[in-house]
Design a protein around this motif. Sequence first.
Motif, PDB file in Angstrom:
ATOM      1  N   THR A  43       0.955  -1.290   0.029  1.00  0.00           N
ATOM      2  CA  THR A  43      -0.153   0.193   0.002  1.00  0.00           C
ATOM      3  C   THR A  43       0.819   1.392  -0.126  1.00  0.00           C
ATOM      4  O   THR A  43       0.560   2.178  -0.707  1.00  0.00           O
ATOM      5  CB  THR A  43      -1.004   0.001   1.244  1.00  0.00           C
ATOM      6  N   LEU A  46       2.035   1.700  -3.335  1.00  0.00           N
ATOM      7  CA  LEU A  46       1.117   2.341  -4.321  1.00  0.00           C
ATOM      8  C   LEU A  46       0.871   3.589  -4.390  1.00  0.00           C
ATOM      9  O   LEU A  46       0.545   4.480  -5.167  1.00  0.00           O
ATOM     10  CB  LEU A  46      -0.242   1.351  -4.070  1.00  0.00           C
ATOM     11  N   ILE A  52      -2.815   4.813  -5.988  1.00  0.00           N
ATOM     12  CA  ILE A  52      -4.162   4.675  -5.399  1.00  0.00           C
ATOM     13  C   ILE A  52      -4.122   6.362  -4.562  1.00  0.00           C
ATOM     14  O   ILE A  52      -3.090   6.771  -4.478  1.00  0.00           O
ATOM     15  CB  ILE A  52      -4.069   3.510  -4.328  1.00  0.00           C
ATOM     16  N   ALA A  56      -6.759   7.358   0.678  1.00  0.00           N
ATOM     17  CA  ALA A  56      -7.270   5.942   0.974  1.00  0.00           C
ATOM     18  C   ALA A  56      -6.103   5.091   1.442  1.00  0.00           C
ATOM     19  O   ALA A  56      -6.205   4.273   2.421  1.00  0.00           O
ATOM     20  CB  ALA A  56      -7.833   5.368  -0.449  1.00  0.00           C
ATOM     21  N   GLY A  57      -5.061   5.292   0.916  1.00  0.00           N
ATOM     22  CA  GLY A  57      -3.829   4.555   1.351  1.00  0.00           C
ATOM     23  C   GLY A  57      -3.568   4.873   2.859  1.00  0.00           C
ATOM     24  O   GLY A  57      -3.129   3.927   3.296  1.00  0.00           O
ATOM     25  N   THR A  93     -11.412  -3.691   5.871  1.00  0.00           N
ATOM     26  CA  THR A  93     -12.768  -3.326   5.382  1.00  0.00           C
ATOM     27  C   THR A  93     -13.747  -2.746   6.435  1.00  0.00           C
ATOM     28  O   THR A  93     -14.498  -1.710   6.005  1.00  0.00           O
ATOM     29  CB  THR A  93     -13.685  -4.347   4.593  1.00  0.00           C
ATOM     30  N   GLU A  99     -13.111   1.397   0.568  1.00  0.00           N
ATOM     31  CA  GLU A  99     -11.719   2.169   0.070  1.00  0.00           C
ATOM     32  C   GLU A  99     -10.575   1.040   0.290  1.00  0.00           C
ATOM     33  O   GLU A  99      -9.627   0.952  -0.134  1.00  0.00           O
ATOM     34  CB  GLU A  99     -11.487   3.385   0.899  1.00  0.00           C
ATOM     35  N   PHE A 102      -8.586  -0.941  -2.372  1.00  0.00           N
ATOM     36  CA  PHE A 102      -7.405  -0.442  -3.010  1.00  0.00           C
ATOM     37  C   PHE A 102      -6.304  -1.241  -2.486  1.00  0.00           C
ATOM     38  O   PHE A 102      -5.188  -1.298  -3.156  1.00  0.00           O
ATOM     39  CB  PHE A 102      -7.177   1.219  -2.593  1.00  0.00           C
ATOM     40  N   HIS A 104      -5.514  -4.146  -2.604  1.00  0.00           N
ATOM     41  CA  HIS A 104      -5.159  -5.004  -3.520  1.00  0.00           C
ATOM     42  C   HIS A 104      -5.053  -5.140  -4.931  1.00  0.00           C
ATOM     43  O   HIS A 104      -5.048  -5.662  -5.486  1.00  0.00           O
ATOM     44  CB  HIS A 104      -6.144  -6.330  -3.166  1.00  0.00           C
ATOM     45  N   THR A 105      -4.769  -3.337  -5.058  1.00  0.00           N
ATOM     46  CA  THR A 105      -4.773  -3.158  -6.284  1.00  0.00           C
ATOM     47  C   THR A 105      -3.236  -3.692  -6.954  1.00  0.00           C
ATOM     48  O   THR A 105      -2.234  -3.623  -5.978  1.00  0.00           O
ATOM     49  CB  THR A 105      -4.610  -1.566  -6.479  1.00  0.00           C
TER      50      THR A 105
END
Length: 467
Positions: A43, A46, A52, A56-57, A93, A99, A102, A104-105
């Motif tokens: 994360t 990302l 992302i 959110a991160g 979650t 959000e 994100f 697991h993007t």
Amino acid sequence: MDDFLRAGRFDEKMTDDAAAFSTSIEFDQRIFEEDVKTNRAHTTMLMEEGIIPEDAGVKIINALNKLESEGLSALNIDPSFEDIHMAIEDYVTNLVGKEAGFMHTAKSRNDQVCTDIRLKLKSEIENTTKNIKQFITTIVEMAKENLDTLFIAYTHLQHAQPTTFAHHLMAYANELRRDCERFYDTYKRVDISPLGAAALTTTGFPINRQRTAELLGFSEVMDNSIDSVSSRDFVAEAAFDYAMLATTLGKIADEIVIWSSYEFRMVECSNAYSSTSSIMPQKKNPDIAELARGKSTVAYGELMTILSMLKAIPHSYNRDLQELTPHLWNTVDNTNDILKIVHGMVATLTINKERTKQLASANFATATELADIMVREKNLPFRSAHTIVGKIVSDSIEKGITTEDIDNEFVNKVSEEILGEPIELGEDLIRQALDPALNVKSRTVKGGCAPSAVRDAIDNMEKFLNE
């Protein structure tokens, strides 16, 4: 409970028995901390790469930090979750909302679990090698105290030649050193990051695999994404290393069992590592050594299971791979337990120095040196000397005499039978050859049992321990 993973593709849940059959959640708990670290590193990358949204991160990372501080008990360990990854995603979650997705993007559970296992195994190897070196340190200190303690060395479990207890202990130290070095070598092949391979072909997102490797402490990144998610040779290699360590420890335990028997009486186990009989009150049994010897075989079975699973799996990821890790962790835990117990047993052994001296002097154990002196002093071919000394031993056994009764006249008589003339070694050389203490001191060659040679070996071992 697993709707958020299955809902898009399936219109019904797994049956309870199928879910229970496929879940790895119970043994995945072993890699809980590593999974949190992997998610956090991914994360972070990302966010840094602008893949992302930063807000959110940050939320995801805060949730992961909270989970890390709360520990495994904060998770909902539900059998309906296939694995620890889904349980952690469920936790995040619940805190972050949609959000959390994100996180697991550009990442699959395939590369994630490989990363987790490698991280955990690195930690396990570090712990095991530290404990091996502690055991070696104990052995070295015992060897320093027993440089002159006479001992009998065996081949075929028959008296062979005199040595010292220090010399025998240093054999253990060198075996354990090689076990340690095997782990070091394996560690290099564990210390490679598969993260970023995703399911098997990487991703179209511009991820930075070097960055996640750096964040997780890996030395390099794996070159091929298919190999990244499917390779488990490092598991088999580590399992072999543990099996080999178990072999070393089993051999040590076996000798403790033998040496502590009444017939040998060379050592005595501490009461803390002994048991008695339920019916025979006089017994002092080396039960712990026997159990260590028996438990050392567990790693062999686990290694064969791992190899058998790997034998016929096509590239790349297959669910069979999930079944490898319980066997790996059982190998690790079982062998670490044996290592701890054998270390404790050896550290608390009492050596019966009078008995070991007696055995070193018995049963013609010094006969080889008598043959060697014939070669050195009389320039006799070794095979001729071997024949003479063999006849001396045979005649002595027949006449019921010991090495103390062998004199120059006896040697000359046998020499005349074999060579046709007396060899005339003289009483001093014969006594020197047949004295176990002098016998030992003459073995000054590198690796020998002379106190000076053992001191050199101890110095070399201490350099290894201090590296």
